[in-house]
Design an enzyme around this catalytic site. Structure first.
Site, PDB file in Angstrom:
ATOM      1  N   LYS A 255     -23.281  -5.726  -8.362  1.00  7.68           N
ATOM      2  CA  LYS A 255     -22.343  -6.584  -8.996  1.00  7.68           C
ATOM      3  C   LYS A 255     -22.400  -8.096  -8.788  1.00  7.68           C
ATOM      4  CE  LYS A 255     -19.412  -2.805 -10.763  1.00  7.68           C
ATOM      5  NZ  LYS A 255     -20.275  -1.713 -10.060  1.00  7.68           N
TER       6      LYS A 255
HETATM    7  C1  PLP Z   1     -20.444  -0.616 -10.709  1.00 10.49           C
HETATM    8  C2  PLP Z   1     -21.771   0.289 -10.031  1.00 10.49           C
HETATM    9  C3  PLP Z   1     -22.511   0.946 -11.008  1.00 10.49           C
HETATM   10  C4  PLP Z   1     -22.256   1.273 -12.210  1.00 10.49           C
HETATM   11  O1  PLP Z   1     -22.387   0.292 -13.331  1.00 10.49           O
HETATM   12  P1  PLP Z   1     -21.814   0.081 -14.447  1.00 10.49           P
HETATM   13  O2  PLP Z   1     -22.185  -1.253 -15.103  1.00 10.49           O
HETATM   14  O3  PLP Z   1     -20.640   0.074 -14.302  1.00 10.49           O
HETATM   15  O4  PLP Z   1     -22.503   1.089 -15.426  1.00 10.49           O
HETATM   16  C5  PLP Z   1     -23.570   1.759  -9.988  1.00 10.49           C
HETATM   17  N1  PLP Z   1     -23.734   1.549  -8.845  1.00 10.49           N
HETATM   18  C6  PLP Z   1     -22.991   0.652  -7.827  1.00 10.49           C
HETATM   19  C7  PLP Z   1     -23.261   0.781  -6.748  1.00 10.49           C
HETATM   20  C8  PLP Z   1     -21.863   0.108  -8.777  1.00 10.49           C
HETATM   21  O5  PLP Z   1     -21.144  -0.720  -7.818  1.00 10.49           O
END
Ligand code: PLP
Length: 462
Positions: free
Chosen positions: A112
């Protein structure tokens, strides 16, 4: 670039307005009015650029003239200057024709950061120009709050308040939030559950007088700018592997990350297939297989950032599958609200299947995959990444294009599962080595809307 709502009833906006609005007024999500297209020679011309330069070029058509070219390029460079790896999103080969794309070299060790480090700076740039400020309010169960805090810290036009359930996050998760020493960051431990925290945030957004007085805003995953920033690493990976088509396997929750891969494909990037990897919270796997999109109860897993039922960004794909008909999307979303589900038309399901495959990975398979990758390569992968690798391997067909699985978190972020699978306790990287001895700063408040609002009013800058 102009942006339209997936529900067809909100005003058309430019990039700056979409950035600040987040959700559209008709409840829909904003998407570009058309997908920009890069010809094969345009991609070739980008080969060899470093990540920030590539990022600025790939995102340019979406930003339009809202930011000057030099200003935007400088802002992007600054967003990625804090990453631990010179390649920002490096590839590692883990087997013949199989790679993982490491997306966790940012400040909070999860993918993120790639989008949020840019988003915070974009907010600051456009707010400064308008002479405005915003108050970001969010709730976290522990996994994603730190990425939002790191995105907002030290941003002049932003104050952030993050609510977490007291005593219900891991020490590492809490400390990643509470040890950030910045004057515009406020952590609030609520005496209650994560649902209580989310309820309080929702209530603050519904209190229109409070919302307007403090200019409340959110940096959640439905913000278009987050999707936009995630397109770049798909391009980076394709170019790094010589420009041939690739299969990407994407650990999926809210569908933001894999939707960015879809956008890259619409822009003309050679992507052979996108594998939507889910844990046992498999609403998307069921949707792609049968067309039935029906909500169940959320089951907690060792990959908690994917423990969702409502996958918000899926609406953006629906909009395209239904020929960009906002009325059709409104109908589906009304069904979801009223009866907990809808059924994808057979034509739409088949159109989706041309690019997407989805696969569900259970807890045993997740552990087994962490163990197998460790024995085969010596690499430790986190449980989210393992879901992607397992799904990628399960969906592989003879003669397939090379497989790239997205590594969305650092193994030290989820040490219990990694240790259970391999016997090895993953170590935090050097930048966080002293995390457990840093000074914490947070307040504890009761599960009471008035108390939380009083605190925020008192601390938020005028
Ligand atoms: C948020 C997240 C995901 C999922 O991603 P999306 O964009 O919500 O599909 C997968 N792995 C981790 C570690 C995350 O923080």
């Amino acid at each position: 670039m102009r942006y339209v709502s997936t529900r067809g009833e909100a005003p058309v906006l430019n990039f700056e307005e979409v950035l600040l609005a987040g959700l559209a007024r008709d409840g829909g999500l904003y998407v570009p009015a058309e997908w920009p297209h890069f010809a094969p020679k345009d991609w070739e011309a980008l080969a060899g650029l470093d990540y920030p330069a590539l990022a600025a070029r790939v995102m340019r058509p979406f930003v339009g003239d809202v930011l000057g070219e030099d200003e935007f390029t400088a802002l992007v460079a600054e967003a990625y200057a804090g990453f631990d790896h010179a390649a920002i999103t490096p590839l590692r080969e883990i087997a013949a024709n199989e790679w993982i794309l490491d997306l966790f070299h940012g400040p909070t060790l999860a993918f993120k950061d790639v989008a949020l480090q840019l988003l915070g700076r974009l907010f600051d740039a456009v707010l400064a120009r308008r002479g405005e400020r915003v108050t970001i309010v969010g709730a976290t169960s522990g996994d994603t709050g730190s990425a939002a805090i790191e995105a907002c810290r030290d941003r002049a036009a932003v104050t952030i308040f993050m609510l977490h359930p007291k005593g219900r996050t891991s020490d590492v998760q809490r400390r990643q939030m509470t040890t950030v020493q910045a004057d515009n960051v406020f952590n609030i431990a609520i005496e209650g559950t994560f649902d209580d925290c989310q309820g309080l945030v929702k209530a603050m957004f519904n209190d229109l007088a409070f919302r307007d007085a403090l200019r409340l805003s959110a940096v959640n995953s439905i913000n278009w700018a987050r999707v936009m920033a995630q397109i770049v690493y798909y391009v980076h990976a394709v170019l790094a592997l010589g420009g041939r088509p690739l299969v990407f396997s994407v650990p999926t929750g809210n569908f933001g990350d894999v939707f960015a891969g879809y956008v890259a494909a619409q822009m003309g990037l050679p992507i052979a297939r996108l594998i939507v990897a889910t844990n046992v919270n498999d609403i998307l796997a069921r949707t792609f297989a049968t067309g039935g999109h029906t909500l169940g109860a959320v089951q907690p897993t060792m990959s908690p950032s994917m423990d969702i039922q409502i996958s918000s960004n899926f609406e953006r794909l629906l909009f395209d599958l239904y020929g960009r008909d906002g009325g059709a999307v409104r109908g589906l979303m009304a069904g979801l609200e009223a009866s907990g589900g809808f059924h994808l038309g057979e034509q739409q399901r088949r159109a989706a299947a041309a690019l997407f495959t989805s696969h569900r990975v259970d807890e045993d398979q997740t552990l087994a995959t962490i163990g197998a990758v460790y024995r085969q390569t010596g690499a430790l992968i986190d449980p989210h990444t393992a879901v992607g690798v397992a799904a990628g391997r399960a969906c592989r067909q003879p003669g397939d294009a090379p497989l790239v699985s997205l590594a969305t978190a650092h193994p030290a972020k989820f040490p219990a599962a990694v240790e259970q699978a391999t016997g090895i306790a993953p170590r935090l990287p050097a930048r966080l080595a002293d995390l457990m001895s840093r000074k914490e700063r947070y307040v504890t408040l009761p599960r009471d809307l008035g108390a939380v609002q009083d605190y925020i009013r008192q601390k938020a800058a005028p």
